[in-house]
Write a protein that holds these residues in place. Sequence first.
Motif, PDB file in Angstrom:
ATOM      1  N   CYS A 116       0.865  -1.145   0.004  1.00  0.00           N
ATOM      2  CA  CYS A 116      -0.044   0.077   0.057  1.00  0.00           C
ATOM      3  C   CYS A 116       1.025   1.167   0.202  1.00  0.00           C
ATOM      4  CB  CYS A 116      -0.780   0.029   1.332  1.00  0.00           C
ATOM      5  SG  CYS A 116      -2.074   1.422   1.197  1.00  0.00           S
ATOM      6  N   TYR A 117       0.644   2.157  -1.048  1.00  0.00           N
ATOM      7  CA  TYR A 117       1.241   3.191  -1.064  1.00  0.00           C
ATOM      8  C   TYR A 117       0.430   4.490  -0.793  1.00  0.00           C
ATOM      9  CZ  TYR A 117       4.469   6.936  -2.780  1.00  0.00           C
ATOM     10  OH  TYR A 117       5.395   8.408  -3.010  1.00  0.00           O
ATOM     11  N   VAL A 118       0.615   5.124   0.416  1.00  0.00           N
ATOM     12  CA  VAL A 118      -0.142   5.993   0.884  1.00  0.00           C
ATOM     13  C   VAL A 118       0.181   7.450   0.068  1.00  0.00           C
ATOM     14  CG1 VAL A 118      -1.103   7.410   2.900  1.00  0.00           C
ATOM     15  CG2 VAL A 118      -0.629   4.966   2.859  1.00  0.00           C
ATOM     16  N   ASN A 119      -0.895   8.139  -0.488  1.00  0.00           N
ATOM     17  CA  ASN A 119      -0.635   9.376  -0.820  1.00  0.00           C
ATOM     18  C   ASN A 119       0.062  10.403   0.178  1.00  0.00           C
ATOM     19  OD1 ASN A 119      -1.166  12.165  -1.910  1.00  0.00           O
ATOM     20  ND2 ASN A 119      -2.946  11.469  -2.831  1.00  0.00           N
ATOM     21  N   PRO A 120       0.990  11.038  -0.276  1.00  0.00           N
ATOM     22  CA  PRO A 120       1.739  11.915   0.929  1.00  0.00           C
ATOM     23  C   PRO A 120       1.180  13.099   1.187  1.00  0.00           C
ATOM     24  CG  PRO A 120       3.027  11.717  -1.411  1.00  0.00           C
ATOM     25  CD  PRO A 120       2.003  10.913  -1.618  1.00  0.00           C
ATOM     26  N   PRO A 128       4.558  -0.485   8.446  1.00  0.00           N
ATOM     27  CA  PRO A 128       5.649  -0.134   7.419  1.00  0.00           C
ATOM     28  C   PRO A 128       6.397  -1.178   6.939  1.00  0.00           C
ATOM     29  CG  PRO A 128       5.557   0.986   9.512  1.00  0.00           C
ATOM     30  CD  PRO A 128       4.714  -0.004   9.548  1.00  0.00           C
ATOM     31  N   SER A 129       6.862  -1.412   5.422  1.00  0.00           N
ATOM     32  CA  SER A 129       7.528  -2.168   4.790  1.00  0.00           C
ATOM     33  C   SER A 129       8.982  -1.673   4.923  1.00  0.00           C
ATOM     34  CB  SER A 129       7.151  -2.405   3.402  1.00  0.00           C
ATOM     35  OG  SER A 129       7.331  -1.294   2.525  1.00  0.00           O
ATOM     36  N   CYS A 130      10.061  -2.330   4.458  1.00  0.00           N
ATOM     37  CA  CYS A 130      11.409  -2.006   3.840  1.00  0.00           C
ATOM     38  C   CYS A 130      11.507  -1.005   3.103  1.00  0.00           C
ATOM     39  CB  CYS A 130      12.156  -3.268   3.847  1.00  0.00           C
ATOM     40  SG  CYS A 130      11.661  -3.920   2.440  1.00  0.00           S
ATOM     41  N   ILE A 131      10.313  -0.572   2.295  1.00  0.00           N
ATOM     42  CA  ILE A 131      10.341   0.403   1.245  1.00  0.00           C
ATOM     43  C   ILE A 131       9.648   1.615   1.874  1.00  0.00           C
ATOM     44  CG2 ILE A 131       9.305   1.035  -1.058  1.00  0.00           C
ATOM     45  CD1 ILE A 131       9.418  -1.822  -1.521  1.00  0.00           C
ATOM     46  N   GLY A 172       7.592   5.070   2.669  1.00  0.00           N
ATOM     47  CA  GLY A 172       6.268   5.045   2.009  1.00  0.00           C
ATOM     48  C   GLY A 172       5.371   4.145   1.640  1.00  0.00           C
ATOM     49  N   ALA A 173       5.972   3.045   1.687  1.00  0.00           N
ATOM     50  CA  ALA A 173       5.051   1.858   1.384  1.00  0.00           C
ATOM     51  C   ALA A 173       4.681   0.700   2.492  1.00  0.00           C
ATOM     52  CB  ALA A 173       5.827   0.838   0.347  1.00  0.00           C
ATOM     53  N   TYR A 174       3.714   0.203   2.538  1.00  0.00           N
ATOM     54  CA  TYR A 174       3.081  -0.591   3.829  1.00  0.00           C
ATOM     55  C   TYR A 174       2.525  -1.742   3.563  1.00  0.00           C
ATOM     56  CZ  TYR A 174       3.152   4.084   5.987  1.00  0.00           C
ATOM     57  OH  TYR A 174       3.518   5.372   6.326  1.00  0.00           O
ATOM     58  N   ILE A 203      -8.224  13.185  -5.698  1.00  0.00           N
ATOM     59  CA  ILE A 203      -6.799  12.480  -5.402  1.00  0.00           C
ATOM     60  C   ILE A 203      -7.163  11.451  -4.554  1.00  0.00           C
ATOM     61  CG2 ILE A 203      -4.655  12.714  -3.990  1.00  0.00           C
ATOM     62  CD1 ILE A 203      -4.258  15.617  -4.549  1.00  0.00           C
ATOM     63  N   ALA A 204      -6.918  10.007  -4.829  1.00  0.00           N
ATOM     64  CA  ALA A 204      -7.348   8.866  -4.140  1.00  0.00           C
ATOM     65  C   ALA A 204      -6.212   8.829  -3.120  1.00  0.00           C
ATOM     66  CB  ALA A 204      -6.905   7.513  -4.786  1.00  0.00           C
ATOM     67  N   PRO A 205      -6.727   8.423  -2.034  1.00  0.00           N
ATOM     68  CA  PRO A 205      -5.922   8.346  -0.575  1.00  0.00           C
ATOM     69  C   PRO A 205      -4.596   7.441  -0.640  1.00  0.00           C
ATOM     70  CG  PRO A 205      -7.897   7.108  -0.203  1.00  0.00           C
ATOM     71  CD  PRO A 205      -7.853   7.764  -1.477  1.00  0.00           C
ATOM     72  N   PHE A 206      -4.910   6.288  -1.536  1.00  0.00           N
ATOM     73  CA  PHE A 206      -3.830   5.177  -1.738  1.00  0.00           C
ATOM     74  C   PHE A 206      -3.765   4.402  -2.842  1.00  0.00           C
ATOM     75  CE2 PHE A 206      -6.755   3.149   0.727  1.00  0.00           C
ATOM     76  CZ  PHE A 206      -6.977   1.947   0.312  1.00  0.00           C
ATOM     77  N   ALA A 207      -2.978   4.018  -3.115  1.00  0.00           N
ATOM     78  CA  ALA A 207      -2.828   2.814  -4.431  1.00  0.00           C
ATOM     79  C   ALA A 207      -2.206   1.729  -3.784  1.00  0.00           C
ATOM     80  CB  ALA A 207      -2.408   3.216  -5.620  1.00  0.00           C
ATOM     81  N   LEU A 208      -2.551   0.414  -4.305  1.00  0.00           N
ATOM     82  CA  LEU A 208      -1.995  -0.903  -3.857  1.00  0.00           C
ATOM     83  C   LEU A 208      -1.108  -1.182  -5.364  1.00  0.00           C
ATOM     84  CD1 LEU A 208      -5.101  -2.574  -2.723  1.00  0.00           C
ATOM     85  CD2 LEU A 208      -3.153  -1.525  -1.346  1.00  0.00           C
TER      86      LEU A 208
END
Length: 128
Positions: A28-32, A50-53, A55-57, A100-105
Motif C-alpha cells: 500500500c502506497y499512501v498518498n503523501p 511499514p515495509s522496508c520500502i 512510504g510503502a506499507y 486525489i485517491a488516498p492510496f494505491a496498491l
Amino acid sequence: HSSHQGHFGRERWEELRVALERDHEHLCYVNPFLPASEKEVICEDYCLQPSCIPGAYDFCLPSTERQFPVVDASDERHIFVGKLREERHELELRGPGEEIAPFALSEGSSLVVSAALQVEEGDTVLDA
C-alpha cells in the motif's frame, strides 16, 4: 533459460526463476498529501505496517463495507481506489484540477524503482 543460467550461474538462476514466477505481492502506497487524520483512519482500517520500502506499507483488507472502491485494476501490478467511502465519509481531496485517491496498491518492485528515482515536482517520468 540456458543463456540466463550461463550469465547468473545455475544456482542463482534457479532462485531468480522461482522469484520471477511468483504471484505479484502488493504493498500500500499512501498518498503523501493525505492529511494526518485521514492517514490514521486508513492505517487503522487497513492494518498498515511499514515495509522496508519508504512510504510503502504491508496491509490487510478490511471488511467489504470499510474498503475503498476499486476504480482501476486493469493492470494487475497496480490497483487504484476511489477517493471516498460512503461508510467512512472521508474529506474530499483535490489536487490541481483533479481528485486525489488516498492510496494505491502496487507491486512492491514498482515502489522500489519510484522511491529510488527521487522524483521531484516538475519532473517527468516515463513508466514502461
